[in-house]
Design an enzyme around this catalytic site. Sequence first.
Site, PDB file in Angstrom:
ATOM      1  N   GLU A  53      -9.592  -4.833   1.494  1.00  0.00           N
ATOM      2  CA  GLU A  53      -9.142  -6.371   1.234  1.00  0.00           C
ATOM      3  C   GLU A  53      -9.350  -7.103   2.425  1.00  0.00           C
ATOM      4  OE1 GLU A  53      -7.946  -8.957   0.918  1.00  0.00           O
ATOM      5  OE2 GLU A  53      -5.820  -9.212   0.602  1.00  0.00           O
ATOM      6  N   CYS A  86      -5.769 -14.226   3.958  1.00  0.00           N
ATOM      7  CA  CYS A  86      -7.003 -13.951   3.207  1.00  0.00           C
ATOM      8  C   CYS A  86      -7.217 -15.087   2.231  1.00  0.00           C
ATOM      9  CB  CYS A  86      -7.210 -12.481   2.901  1.00  0.00           C
ATOM     10  SG  CYS A  86      -5.763 -12.193   1.895  1.00  0.00           S
ATOM     11  N   GLY A  89     -14.277  -7.741  -0.606  1.00  0.00           N
ATOM     12  CA  GLY A  89     -13.470  -6.445  -0.658  1.00  0.00           C
ATOM     13  C   GLY A  89     -14.005  -5.867  -2.001  1.00  0.00           C
ATOM     14  N   LYS A 149       0.925  -1.129  -0.326  1.00  0.00           N
ATOM     15  CA  LYS A 149      -0.027  -0.189  -0.131  1.00  0.00           C
ATOM     16  C   LYS A 149       0.857   1.357  -0.039  1.00  0.00           C
ATOM     17  CE  LYS A 149      -3.445  -2.455   2.897  1.00  0.00           C
ATOM     18  NZ  LYS A 149      -4.616  -2.764   2.033  1.00  0.00           N
ATOM     19  N   GLU A 209     -15.214 -18.285   7.741  1.00  0.00           N
ATOM     20  CA  GLU A 209     -13.904 -17.950   7.835  1.00  0.00           C
ATOM     21  C   GLU A 209     -13.391 -18.480   9.109  1.00  0.00           C
ATOM     22  OE1 GLU A 209     -12.166 -14.245   7.161  1.00  0.00           O
ATOM     23  OE2 GLU A 209     -10.493 -15.087   5.895  1.00  0.00           O
ATOM     24  N   GLU A 246      -5.277  -4.272  -4.801  1.00  0.00           N
ATOM     25  CA  GLU A 246      -3.878  -3.833  -4.419  1.00  0.00           C
ATOM     26  C   GLU A 246      -3.023  -4.552  -5.632  1.00  0.00           C
ATOM     27  OE1 GLU A 246      -3.317  -4.479   0.139  1.00  0.00           O
ATOM     28  OE2 GLU A 246      -3.347  -6.418  -1.081  1.00  0.00           O
ATOM     29  N   LYS A 278      -1.706   3.114   9.779  1.00  0.00           N
ATOM     30  CA  LYS A 278      -1.858   2.770  11.089  1.00  0.00           C
ATOM     31  C   LYS A 278      -1.764   1.281  10.975  1.00  0.00           C
ATOM     32  CE  LYS A 278      -4.886   0.999  13.574  1.00  0.00           C
ATOM     33  NZ  LYS A 278      -4.157  -0.231  14.380  1.00  0.00           N
TER      34      LYS A 278
HETATM   35  O1  TXE Z   1      -9.126  -7.667  11.952  1.00  0.00           O
HETATM   36  P1  TXE Z   1      -9.066  -6.163  12.178  1.00  0.00           P
HETATM   37  P2  TXE Z   1      -8.595  -8.836  13.150  1.00  0.00           P
HETATM   38  C1  TXE Z   1      -9.996 -10.889   8.790  1.00  0.00           C
HETATM   39  C2  TXE Z   1     -10.175 -12.370   8.994  1.00  0.00           C
HETATM   40  C3  TXE Z   1     -10.163 -12.202  10.672  1.00  0.00           C
HETATM   41  C4  TXE Z   1     -10.855 -10.984  10.984  1.00  0.00           C
HETATM   42  C5  TXE Z   1     -10.613 -10.277  12.119  1.00  0.00           C
HETATM   43  O2  TXE Z   1     -11.548 -12.610   8.663  1.00  0.00           O
HETATM   44  O3  TXE Z   1     -10.563 -13.143  11.246  1.00  0.00           O
HETATM   45  O4  TXE Z   1     -10.564 -10.132   9.755  1.00  0.00           O
HETATM   46  O5  TXE Z   1      -9.246 -10.058  12.419  1.00  0.00           O
HETATM   47  C6  TXE Z   1      -7.691  -1.709  12.563  1.00  0.00           C
HETATM   48  N1  TXE Z   1     -11.438   1.678  12.280  1.00  0.00           N
HETATM   49  N2  TXE Z   1      -8.768 -10.326   8.502  1.00  0.00           N
HETATM   50  O6  TXE Z   1      -9.668  -8.363  14.339  1.00  0.00           O
HETATM   51  O7  TXE Z   1      -9.775  -5.645  13.523  1.00  0.00           O
HETATM   52  C7  TXE Z   1      -6.848  -2.769  13.467  1.00  0.00           C
HETATM   53  O8  TXE Z   1      -6.219  -2.132  14.444  1.00  0.00           O
HETATM   54  C8  TXE Z   1     -10.300   1.858  11.900  1.00  0.00           C
HETATM   55  C9  TXE Z   1      -8.340 -10.377   7.075  1.00  0.00           C
HETATM   56  O9  TXE Z   1      -7.354  -8.832  13.459  1.00  0.00           O
HETATM   57  O10 TXE Z   1     -10.186  -5.596  10.909  1.00  0.00           O
HETATM   58  C10 TXE Z   1      -5.944  -3.459  12.441  1.00  0.00           C
HETATM   59  O11 TXE Z   1      -4.954  -2.274  12.015  1.00  0.00           O
HETATM   60  N3  TXE Z   1      -9.365   0.577  12.016  1.00  0.00           N
HETATM   61  C11 TXE Z   1      -6.916  -9.631   6.891  1.00  0.00           C
HETATM   62  C12 TXE Z   1      -6.643  -3.676  11.187  1.00  0.00           C
HETATM   63  O12 TXE Z   1      -8.063  -2.856  11.345  1.00  0.00           O
HETATM   64  C13 TXE Z   1      -9.862  -0.338  12.762  1.00  0.00           C
HETATM   65  C14 TXE Z   1      -5.841  -9.634   7.750  1.00  0.00           C
HETATM   66  C15 TXE Z   1      -7.129  -4.934  10.887  1.00  0.00           C
HETATM   67  O13 TXE Z   1      -7.779  -5.487  12.338  1.00  0.00           O
HETATM   68  C16 TXE Z   1     -11.138  -0.553  13.286  1.00  0.00           C
HETATM   69  C17 TXE Z   1      -6.408  -9.547   9.199  1.00  0.00           C
HETATM   70  C18 TXE Z   1     -11.922   0.411  13.213  1.00  0.00           C
HETATM   71  N4  TXE Z   1     -13.156   0.566  13.603  1.00  0.00           N
HETATM   72  C19 TXE Z   1      -8.089  -9.787   9.338  1.00  0.00           C
HETATM   73  N5  TXE Z   1     -11.133  -1.739  13.945  1.00  0.00           N
HETATM   74  C20 TXE Z   1      -6.636 -10.052   5.426  1.00  0.00           C
HETATM   75  N6  TXE Z   1      -7.350  -9.960   4.412  1.00  0.00           N
HETATM   76  O14 TXE Z   1      -5.536 -10.650   5.159  1.00  0.00           O
HETATM   77  C21 TXE Z   1      -9.941  -2.236  13.779  1.00  0.00           C
HETATM   78  N7  TXE Z   1      -9.264  -1.521  12.908  1.00  0.00           N
END
Ligand code: TXE
Length: 498
Positions: A251, A285, A458, A162, A384, A462, A176
Site C-alpha cells: 500500500e 495515502c 501498490g 494487518k 506526491e 487490505e 516492524k
Molecule cells: O516511508 P517509508 P517514509 C509514502 C509517501 C511518503 C513516502 C516516504 O509517499 O512521502 O512514502 O515516507 C520501513 N526495508 N508513504 O520515508 O520509508 C520504515 O522503517 C524494509 C505512504 O516515511 O517507506 C517504515 O516502517 N523496510 C504511506 C515503513 O517502511 C523499510 C505511509 C514506511 O516507511 C525499508 C508512509 C527497507 N529498505 C509513507 N525502508 C501510506 N500509504 O499511507 C523503510 N522501511
Amino acid sequence: MSNIPHVSNWVNGAHATASAERITVLNPATEEPLATIDATTQDTVKAIVEQSNQAFTQGPWARADASDRYAVLSKAASLLRARIPEFVELETQQTGRPIREMRAQLARVPEWLEYFASLARVYEGRVTPFKGPVINTLTRMPLGVVAQITPWNHPLLIAMKKIAAALAAGNVVIVKPSELAPLSVLKMGPLFQEAGLPDGTLQIISGYGRDTGKYLCESPHLSKIDLTGGIATYRAIAPVAALNMVPMTAELGGKAPVCLFPSLAVDDAVKAALFASFIASGQTCVTGSRLLVHRDMYDAFVELLVSRVKALKVGSPQDPSTQIGAVISRASVARCADFVERARRDGTGRVLCGGNPTTVDGKGFFFEPTVVETSPGTDLACNEVFGPVIAVIKCASEDDVVRIANTDTAFALGASVWTSDFAQAHRVASRIDAGIVWVNGHHLNDPSSPWGGFKESGVGKENGQDAFESYTKLKSTVINYGIQPTWFDPEIQGARYG
Ligand code: TXE
C-alpha cells in the site's frame, strides 16, 4: 534524555533485553523526546524469525479452532476499546496529529479486530463440482511467518488492519512499525497476551527501515510481506521478496483527485475539499491532493476555499480546537517547502495561501495549509507531497476532469467525485482508474471494504475478505470414493487417468 522510557522489542511474550544502539522517538509538535526504542540488529532479526517459525510449526495458533481465534481477537478488541483514551494520548504525541482526529480514528480501530475475529469464525471452505465419485474440498491454511512493515501516519490503525487479518488466518506475525512513531504498536504485545494470544505469535521489533526492516524482509523464511510505505521502500524490498518467492501486499503512495462539479453548491464543494485535503496535514495515502474543479464553479470555489484555508487553526495537537497539527519530521517540512519553492521558481504554480514552514510556541515541525493554483502536468499536479500542500486545477469539462484524474500521475489509489447529478456521479466514478472511488465522500473506510491501489499505488488489498484470503493459502483435497487405480492393469477399459 536518560529520564525518558526505553520500550524494547516484544518477543516471545515479553519485552526483550534492550539493544545496544537505540533510536529516539520525538514528539513532532514539540521536538521533545518521548522514548527510545531498539535498533534491532541483523543477528537478532535472524533469531526472531527462527523463533517465529518454531512458534508457527510447533505452537498452538496455526492449529487453533476458529472459535478460539475468534475469542482471542474479540477479547483484544474489548481490551483495546477500554483503553482508547490512553492510546489517543500516545498517538497524538508521537504523530503530532490533532487530538480530535486521533479520537475519531482510534474509536473505530477495535472494529478491525471484531471484523476479522468474525470472519475467522464464519469463513467456510468450498466443495467443487469435481467429475465422478470424488469430493474436492478447498480449505484455507495459514501461510506461516508474515512480516508487516508499517508507517507513521496512522500507526495503530494501519498496524491493526494487518495484524487482525493475519492473526485471524492463523499466522505468526512479525511487525516492524515505523521508527518515527512505533510506541502505540509496541503496546499491542502485552494487550494481545492479556487477550490470550499464545506467546511468540505476535512479535514486534523496532529499528530503522534501511537496517532492521531490510534484514527482516530479506529473510527467506517468511511467507508474506505486507508493506505500507513509500515506493522506494517497495522497490528495495520487492526484488528480494520475488527471489525468495515471498508474496507481497503493498500500500504505497497516492495523488488522489477530488473531482468537483458545478451541480454542487460552492460551500459544499469547499467543505468537501477541506475534508479531503487537510486531514492528517495531508499525510495520508488518499489525501485529496489534486482539486480538479470544473470551470463553471472555479472562481467562486477558489475564493471561498482560500478564505476557509486561511482560517484553519494550526496549533498544539493536544488542543481539541486545533484543526491542523504538525507534520512528522523536519524532513517533511523541507519537502513541503521544496515543492512550493519549485512551483514559484519554475512559474508552474501560484501560491494562493500558505506556503511557509511555521511553529507553535516557537517549536515543532509545522507547515501552513497551502493551496497552489497550477495546471496539468506540473510537478505539483503529478507528484506526491505527503503534506498540506494542495494543487488546484481548473478543468474545462467532465471529460477534462476524467482525463487529468487518470493520466497526470502514476498513482491510482483513492479518488472522489462530488456532484448532485446522479447520472454524472455514476458516469465519472465508472471512468476513474483508482482502487477506491468515493462518490460524495472521501476517506470513508471500513474493515469490510477492500483498500488498495492500482499502478504505482501498490498491489493487493487490505481489509475485507480479500485481505483475509491473502493471508492464507488455498489447499485442494481430492477424496476419491469410487475410481479404481486400474490404469496399469491388463484390462484398461474404462480406466481413468485425471
Ligand atoms: O516511508 P517509508 P517514509 C509514502 C509517501 C511518503 C513516502 C516516504 O509517499 O512521502 O512514502 O515516507 C520501513 N526495508 N508513504 O520515508 O520509508 C520504515 O522503517 C524494509 C505512504 O516515511 O517507506 C517504515 O516502517 N523496510 C504511506 C515503513 O517502511 C523499510 C505511509 C514506511 O516507511 C525499508 C508512509 C527497507 N529498505 C509513507 N525502508 C501510506 N500509504 O499511507 C523503510 N522501511
